[in-house]
Design a protein around this motif. Structure first.
Motif, PDB file in Angstrom:
ATOM      1  N   PHE A 150      10.529   3.451  19.219  1.00 45.81           N
ATOM      2  CA  PHE A 150      11.424   2.305  19.268  1.00 45.81           C
ATOM      3  C   PHE A 150      11.395   1.574  17.936  1.00 45.81           C
ATOM      4  O   PHE A 150      11.976   0.541  17.765  1.00 45.81           O
ATOM      5  N   GLY A 151      10.681   2.151  16.961  1.00 45.34           N
ATOM      6  CA  GLY A 151      10.564   1.497  15.655  1.00 45.34           C
ATOM      7  C   GLY A 151       9.235   0.777  15.556  1.00 45.34           C
ATOM      8  O   GLY A 151       8.735   0.264  16.555  1.00 45.34           O
ATOM      9  N   GLY A 152       8.663   0.752  14.369  1.00 41.07           N
ATOM     10  CA  GLY A 152       7.373   0.094  14.190  1.00 41.07           C
ATOM     11  C   GLY A 152       6.322   0.772  15.033  1.00 41.07           C
ATOM     12  O   GLY A 152       6.274   1.990  15.142  1.00 41.07           O
ATOM     13  N   ILE A 165       0.828  -1.200   0.000  1.00 45.16           N
ATOM     14  CA  ILE A 165       0.000   0.000   0.000  1.00 45.16           C
ATOM     15  C   ILE A 165       0.865   1.254   0.000  1.00 45.16           C
ATOM     16  O   ILE A 165       2.004   1.224   0.467  1.00 45.16           O
ATOM     17  N   GLN A 166       0.309   2.307  -0.556  1.00 43.41           N
ATOM     18  CA  GLN A 166       1.016   3.585  -0.553  1.00 43.41           C
ATOM     19  C   GLN A 166       0.084   4.691  -0.103  1.00 43.41           C
ATOM     20  O   GLN A 166      -1.080   4.719  -0.489  1.00 43.41           O
ATOM     21  N   ALA A 167       0.612   5.562   0.716  1.00 44.66           N
ATOM     22  CA  ALA A 167      -0.134   6.733   1.207  1.00 44.66           C
ATOM     23  C   ALA A 167      -1.514   6.331   1.707  1.00 44.66           C
ATOM     24  O   ALA A 167      -2.532   6.819   1.255  1.00 44.66           O
ATOM     25  N   GLY A 168      -1.503   5.417   2.656  1.00 45.76           N
ATOM     26  CA  GLY A 168      -2.765   5.012   3.271  1.00 45.76           C
ATOM     27  C   GLY A 168      -3.718   4.356   2.299  1.00 45.76           C
ATOM     28  O   GLY A 168      -4.921   4.346   2.517  1.00 45.76           O
ATOM     29  N   ASP A 217       4.271   1.916   2.040  1.00 44.79           N
ATOM     30  CA  ASP A 217       5.216   2.949   1.607  1.00 44.79           C
ATOM     31  C   ASP A 217       6.648   2.413   1.577  1.00 44.79           C
ATOM     32  O   ASP A 217       7.572   3.039   2.075  1.00 44.79           O
ATOM     33  N   GLY A 218       6.765   1.209   1.029  1.00 45.81           N
ATOM     34  CA  GLY A 218       8.091   0.632   0.846  1.00 45.81           C
ATOM     35  C   GLY A 218       8.679   0.003   2.100  1.00 45.81           C
ATOM     36  O   GLY A 218       9.773  -0.545   2.075  1.00 45.81           O
ATOM     37  N   ARG A 219       7.937   0.079   3.210  1.00 46.84           N
ATOM     38  CA  ARG A 219       8.462  -0.442   4.466  1.00 46.84           C
ATOM     39  C   ARG A 219       7.744  -1.754   4.783  1.00 46.84           C
ATOM     40  O   ARG A 219       6.526  -1.794   4.845  1.00 46.84           O
ATOM     41  N   PRO A 220       8.484  -2.865   4.981  1.00 47.05           N
ATOM     42  CA  PRO A 220       7.793  -4.105   5.337  1.00 47.05           C
ATOM     43  C   PRO A 220       7.185  -3.986   6.739  1.00 47.05           C
ATOM     44  O   PRO A 220       7.857  -3.550   7.682  1.00 47.05           O
TER      45      PRO A 220
END
Lengths: 364, 599
Positions: free
Chosen positions: B494-496, B49-52, B194-197
């Motif tokens: 802390f990430g995620g 997905i991109q931009a929500g 957005d490119g992030r797993p």
């Protein structure tokens, strides 16, 4: 069952069981004390399913047997009796007749089969320790344990038998108290036991200054046997956090200070803290430490104590209770304060194997 | 004058209208596409997905795929391979069946579908823009189907306006993904945003594996397995222990025949299953999978199939209640056998008594009579303003005594009613005090005064706590880190979705960050639309934090009540909690006399 006991003896035993029996237990049997005959003594047992206590008192046994009797009623009756000896006879319907001097009471009990069985300690895990040593270790640590029910594993004191040492640890996530005692721990008997707060309180209440205590443990239960008492408790399950990692490995500053002087200064200064502003500031300056509190709407207080200190001036704020807690329980004349900067944990040590880490407060 | 004759709408318009029912936000697109993939027998589904999801949602599967004709038909309205006639609806075993989804989605987006049938040499690619079929051509590609939806609602600006910020939509998308992932643990799934797993979930998993992968091992440890059968209904899954309950209903996942479902019957049954175990404002965490013969459940109530109807309500209700009770009772039995913890003993199950929500632990009945009068210090210098004299802080009207006299010259604790309300006697009458509300008020005023003075004391923690928030709550939390820090929370990312907390406002005593933070953020989320909902205010945070902190307390001692009464007497607005509920109800003796006809 037919027995004779001395009033003082049974009263002492019942007093101990009163501490375990809760005011409002949900199962009727838990309000009862289990009474069992043995060769020349009577065992009294009470449990709340978490902590159980078993106590032996000398008795003259005419006919052996066992039953359970309402603990509170029994205790109130015996306390009020005027004669010194009491005869108790229990029929097979668990109805007990108490005769003492001119008084007669009949109280109804419940069958002993309904009393929850106590855990068996059949494993080889056993340690012997001086009662005074265990008591001292618990006194110096237990106050730091947490009462936050969401973190049950902190609701007690850790007894860690490892590396030929018994280590007692308690923490509430803000401060940590630790006490060590040399004890030979065979490799196959190393263990971490988390003793729940209620059992710790009973131990502090009952442990004496002489004699030994035998500690046994099975999977989730622990027992302490001392004097004529046996205290059993469920262990808190879960892994105790790695407490070594919160102990600062080095300190930039270390000062020696008189324990009483520090304690009473903090106590006085803390009079000017409030619920809203509950911190005292320790300012380390050349050859003195100034303890101070400033509370808007209330006022301010300062007190300084001479110490050997040569570094740059440094301020650290703490919850005053956190400073006083260990100081009021330690016995040595001098303590050592170790610290690095205003945001790092402070450490209180003394010349016994005791250590206390406390986290500072930030203000603003 | 416009043409007012009745006309049959064009397919494009009809589809756009239908889209309003099926597709209301990117998350519903994702749900439809993932369900199609699952119905196609996919073993693995990749979501990007991109931009929500507003810009792009792509779902690829390795399922059966389609040939050219089927591909073309699939985007027609009411075209489906899943049912043939109306009777099939009654024995449905697929997730979809209405044949509306693709047509509807394609009518409000730039839509692309690439598919290759199992065993076919080449596949088909087709594009649709705003419902108008564009290119249809042969294309390569792996076996299975990939659907790409871009620029959702580009041609329906009215609907586009209702979309929320990308982060919010992203939260909904993740929830939709998570729901499908829970419902179909056998299918491997990945989510990339957005490119992030974000998630990479192995296939052939069990529900327990999925919960662990999605929520963590610690979370799983607080759940009890559920397995129960009642009549034709089978219930499996997990039920959270009462201590894991939350302030919102956000973590109740119920699936019927692997389809996420909700129905009033289910919600009531879950509550009933936890009866007497939870305070009324806490909601249990549940993951329940109901298997009901398809002919006994009607999913054709709502186009998005969210609501279901049952042929036999009582059977479903009894099955859920029974399943929860059994699961939690076995926990209770373990508690009894091992003699653990302070939690309610099993005798409480099914008991009629209300939950003891705020018992005074050390209240011997006799003591109340000999109890010394409790003078309220601050009163002598500054009487509380029951009649609101000018200049005094405005006390809200609720429960304020009306006869113009302070009830607070002294008071004593008489007892506690309903395991909650503290009964106090004062010179002028009786006071019923809600200790939760009173505590909140006292804590809130202290906290706000400290904030206003820029002097919040923050107690550092020995070990920082890491706290994983839900997708819905992590975004606002992230936006307000600075504010939280200024208010004494030592919080950082802390990430995620995980935050790390290394200090808490000292006012909250021994509160646990792991409990406080999630409650705080969900409380802020659920307090509903305020004047400016996009920003949290200091006051809002203080209110939510105080509420959560008080929640952690579930016992009171007499000494604490005395302290509370004193603290409340010196509060600026003693008569209501920060949320506006009354802290006390006052019953004057003159009112009592009147009621007893003694005047």
């Amino acid at each position: 069952m037919k027995i004779k006991v001395a009033k003082d003896q049974i009263l002492k035993g019942l007093q101990i069981t009163q501490g375990i029996i809760g005011a409002r237990s949900t199962l009727p049997i838990l309000s009862n004390v289990l009474v069992e005959t043995d060769e020349d003594k009577l065992w009294l047992t009470a449990t709340d399913l978490e902590v159980s206590v078993r106590c032996a008192i000398p008795a003259e046994i005419e006919k052996s047997g066992s039953t359970t009797l309402p603990a509170k009623t029994l205790f109130s009756i015996i306390r009020e009796l005027s004669a010194t000896d009491i005869a108790i006879e229990v029929d097979d319907k668990n109805s007990a007749s108490l005769t003492s001097g001119a008084s007669f009471f009949k109280i109804l009990g419940l069958p002993k089969e309904e009393f929850p069985p106590l855990p068996k300690f059949d494993s080889g895990f056993a340690y012997n320790l001086d009662q005074a040593v265990l008591r001292d270790m618990l006194v110096k640590t237990s106050y730091a344990s947490s009462s936050d029910e969401t973190r049950q594993f902190l609701n007690g004191v850790l007894l860690s038998f490892k590396n030929d040492k018994l280590t007692a640890v308690a923490t509430d996530g803000r401060r940590l108290a630790l006490n060590e005692h040399d004890l030979e721990c065979p490799k196959d008997q190393e263990a971490d036991l988390i003793i729940p707060t209620k059992a710790v309180a009973e131990l502090l209440h009952s442990l004496g200054s002489e004699g030994t205590v035998k500690i046994r443990a099975v999977k989730n239960q622990v027992s302490f046997e001392f004097g004529n008492l046996l205290l059993l408790s469920k262990l808190i399950e879960g892994n105790y956090p790695n407490f070594r990692q919160v102990i600062p490995s080095q300190a930039e500053h270390r000062i020696q200070i008189e324990r009483e002087a520090l304690f009473s200064a903090v106590k006085r200064v803390a009079l000017l803290t409030s619920d809203r502003s509950n911190s005292v500031k320790l300012t380390f300056a050349k050859n003195k430490v100034v303890i101070s509190a400033q509370t808007p709407d209330i006022g301010e207080a300062y007190e300084s104590i001479p110490v050997k200190f040569t570094g740059a001036e440094l301020n650290v704020a703490f919850n005053p209770e956190f400073i006083m807690d260990p100081l009021r329980r330690l016995t040595s004349d001098e303590v050592y304060l170790e610290f690095n900067d205003e945001l790092s944990p402070g450490v209180i040590k003394c010349d016994t194997p005791f250590l206390y880490v406390l986290m500072p407060m930030r203000i603003g | 004058m416009p043409d007012r004759h009745i006309q049959i709408l064009s397919d494009v318009v009809a589809n756009q209208i239908a889209a309003g029912e099926v597709v209301d936000r990117p998350a519903s697109v994702l749900k439809e596409l993932m369900e199609n993939a699952i119905d196609a027998g996919a073993a693995r589904i990749d979501v990007d997905i991109q931009a929500g999801g507003i810009k792009r949602i792509a779902v690829s599967d390795d399922g059966s795929g389609m040939d050219r004709d089927d591909a073309l038909l699939s985007v027609e309205r009411h075209a489906t391979s899943k049912i043939r006639d109306a009777e099939d609806i009654a024995r449905l075993d697929t997730l979809g069946f209405r044949g509306e989804a693709l047509a509807a989605i394609a009518s409000v987006s730039r839509f692309r579908l690439i598919t290759r049938l199992f065993g076919a040499l080449s596949g088909t690619e087709l594009t649709i823009t705003g419902g108008r079929l564009g290119d249809v051509r042969e294309a390569g590609g792996p076996q299975g189907t990939t659907v790409e939806v871009r620029d959702l609602f580009f041609n329906t600006p009215a609907r586009r306006k209702f979309l929320r910020a990308p982060e919010t939509e992203s939260g909904h998308l993740r929830l939709a993904f998570l729901t499908q992932a829970l419902g179909h643990p056998a299918v491997g799934m990945t989510l990339q945003a957005d490119g992030r797993p974000i998630y990479a979930l192995a296939g052939d998993a069990t529900v327990a594996d999925r919960i662990r992968d999605l929520f963590g091992l610690e979370y799983l440890a607080r759940l009890r397995p559920v397995s129960y059968e009642h009549g034709s209904v089978r219930v499996s899954g997990f039920a959270g222990v009462p201590a894991a309950a939350r302030l919102d209903r956000g973590e109740q996942y119920v699936f019927i025949n692997r389809r996420p479902a909700s129905a009033p019957t289910l919600a009531r049954a879950v509550r009933e299953g936890y009866h007497t175990l939870l305070a009324s404002d806490r909601h249990p965490v549940v993951f329940l999978f109901l298997e009901i013969p398809p002919d006994r459940v009607d999913v054709n109530v709502h186009p998005a199939k969210r609501e279901v109807r049952f042929r036999d309500h009582d059977e479903v209700r009894d099955a859920v209640i029974g399943a929860l009770r059994r699961s939690l009772a076995s926990d209770g039995a373990a508690v009894l056998a091992a003699g653990s913890g302070p939690s309610a003993p099993p005798a409480a199950f099914g008991a009629e008594s209300a939950p003891a929500s705020f018992p005074i632990t050390d209240l011997p009945p006799v003591r109340a009579f000999r109890y010394p009068r409790l003078p309220l210090g601050p009163v002598s210098e500054r009487p509380l303003p029951p009649d609101l004299p000018g200049g005094e802080p405005a006390a809200p009207t609720a429960a304020a005594p009306s006869d113009g006299k302070s009830p607070w010259d002294w008071c004593r604790v008489l007892g506690q009613a309903g395991s909650l309300y503290v009964v106090l006697e004062t010179a002028e009458g009786l006071v019923l005090l809600d200790p939760h509300a009173a505590h909140e008020r006292v804590l809130f005023e202290r906290f706000m005064k400290a904030v206003a003075a820029g002097r919040v004391e923050s107690q550092s923690l020995l070990v920082p706590e890491t706290i994983t928030l839900t997708p819905a709550t992590v975004q606002p939390c992230r936006r307000h880190l600075e504010l939280l820090r200024a208010m004494g929370f030592g919080i950082s990312e802390f990430g995620g979705d995980t935050m790390v907390v290394d200090a808490l406002p000292a006012l909250f005593g021994g509160a646990s960050a792991a409990r406080l933070l999630p409650d705080l953020v969900s409380e802020l989320e659920s307090t509903g639309p305020r004047a400016d909902r996009s920003r949290w205010s200091e006051e809002g945070i203080a209110q939510a934090a105080c509420k959560s902190a008080i929640k952690q307390r579930d016992r009171l001692t007499l000494a604490e009540i005395e302290k509370l009464v004193l603290d409340l007497a010196s509060a600026d607005m003693p008569y209501t909690c920060p949320h506006g509920r009354p802290t006390m109800v006052w019953l004057s003796f003159s009112e009592l006399h009147r009621r007893f006809g003694r005047t």
